[in-house]
Scaffold this active site. Structure first.
Site, PDB file in Angstrom:
ATOM      1  CE  LYS A  13      -2.509  -0.577   3.716  1.00 31.98           C
ATOM      2  NZ  LYS A  13      -2.226  -1.950   4.184  1.00 31.98           N
ATOM      3  NE  ARG A  88      -5.366  -0.788   9.293  1.00 36.34           N
ATOM      4  CZ  ARG A  88      -4.146  -0.298   9.050  1.00 36.34           C
ATOM      5  NH1 ARG A  88      -3.967   0.651   8.179  1.00 36.34           N
ATOM      6  NH2 ARG A  88      -3.117  -0.771   9.685  1.00 36.34           N
ATOM      7  NE  ARG A 127       6.516  -3.597   6.136  1.00 38.67           N
ATOM      8  CZ  ARG A 127       5.193  -3.436   6.134  1.00 38.67           C
ATOM      9  NH1 ARG A 127       4.588  -2.877   5.109  1.00 38.67           N
ATOM     10  NH2 ARG A 127       4.476  -3.872   7.154  1.00 38.67           N
ATOM     11  NE  ARG A 162       5.765  -0.914  10.102  1.00 35.35           N
ATOM     12  CZ  ARG A 162       4.623  -0.905   9.450  1.00 35.35           C
ATOM     13  NH1 ARG A 162       4.572  -0.345   8.264  1.00 35.35           N
ATOM     14  NH2 ARG A 162       3.546  -1.419   9.964  1.00 35.35           N
ATOM     15  NE  ARG A 174       0.928  -4.843  11.669  1.00 34.61           N
ATOM     16  CZ  ARG A 174       2.172  -5.013  11.184  1.00 34.61           C
ATOM     17  NH1 ARG A 174       3.028  -5.771  11.817  1.00 34.61           N
ATOM     18  NH2 ARG A 174       2.511  -4.406  10.073  1.00 34.61           N
TER      19      ARG A 174
END
Ligand code: ADP
Ligand code: ZN
Length: 220
Positions: A13, A88, A127, A162, A174
């Site tokens: 995203k 969300r 990531r 992260r 999540r």
């Protein structure tokens, strides 16, 4: 032009929002980025948000909605806005409609990014994000590695993992919240006939740049 980007964690995203905003001179409004900036600066908002984010939970709606409302107010003259990470859940989506309709605006398009679940977990673990808050470039050590190991191509700062990506429990949580709370938004916006679906996946060798080409074609 107001575009919402939907998609589970790790679908890209942020990358897609970054490319679209650069190409068109639009503004990217990422709630996750705003929270992380506030956490880094130690603001009151940051301290409150961090309590929820570190557990992999959503930040409460009233905090998130008023933050977005304020930011949208500041962006009144922007030619285009890409919402990345908001709404969300249905409450946030309804509230967004309300905020926009007061200004005589609406959501123009909702882009739903789809990535097979087995790729998503790997993507989150791979990531790496730039530690420079003004840069925030994202890399993936497998499919989009930086030129120099551990260093941001764009600004030369150190790359880091992260915090919420390094905890498998938080990742799971999540994804579960995505399935139960965020996925229903696809139906919500499908009823308005404004959803564009884009698959981003190693399986079909299709990544953010190609998806953006297609999105631009569709919203013309
Ligand atoms: P991800 O999509 O990988 O979860 P984000 O950067 O979009 O990452 O968000 C990071 C965290 O910030 C989320 O896990 C959540 O706790 C919080 N957050 C972001 N956007 C929202 C939102 N619209 N409502 C509630 N919490 C949010
Ligand atoms: Zn950087």
């Amino acid at each position: 032009m107001l575009i919402i980007l939907l998609g589970a964690q790790g679908t890209g995203k942020g990358t897609v929002a970054g490319i679209l905003s650069k190409r068109n001179n639009w503004i990217q409004l990422s709630t996750g980025d705003i929270f992380r900036e506030n956490i880094a600066k130690g603001t009151e908002l940051g301290i409150e948000a961090d309590k929820h984010i570190s557990k992999g939970c959503l930040v409460p709606d009233e905090i998130t909605i008023s933050m977005v409302e304020k930011r949208l107010e500041e962006l009144n003259d922007a030619p285009g806005i890409i919402l990345d990470g908001f709404p969300r859940n249905i409450i946030q989506a309804e509230k967004l409609d309300e905020i926009l309709s007061k200004k005589g605006q609406k959501v123009d398009w909702v882009v739903n990014l789809e990535t097979p679940r087995e790729e998503i977990i790997t993507r989150m673990l791979n990531r790496r994000v730039c530690s420079n808050q003004d840069c925030k470039s994202t890399f993936n050590i497998e499919i989009f590695p930086p030129k120099v190991d551990g260093i941001c191509d764009v600004c030369g700062s150190e790359l880091k993992i992260r915090e919420d990506d390094s905890d498998p429990k938080a990742i799971e949580k999540r994804l579960e919240i995505y399935d139960t709370q965020t996925k229903p938004l696809i139906d919500f916006y499908n009823k308005k006939g404004i959803v564009i679906v884009e698959e981003i996946s190693k399986r079909i060798n299709r990544f953010a740049e190609e998806a953006c080409d297609d999105i631009m074609e569709k919203i013309k």
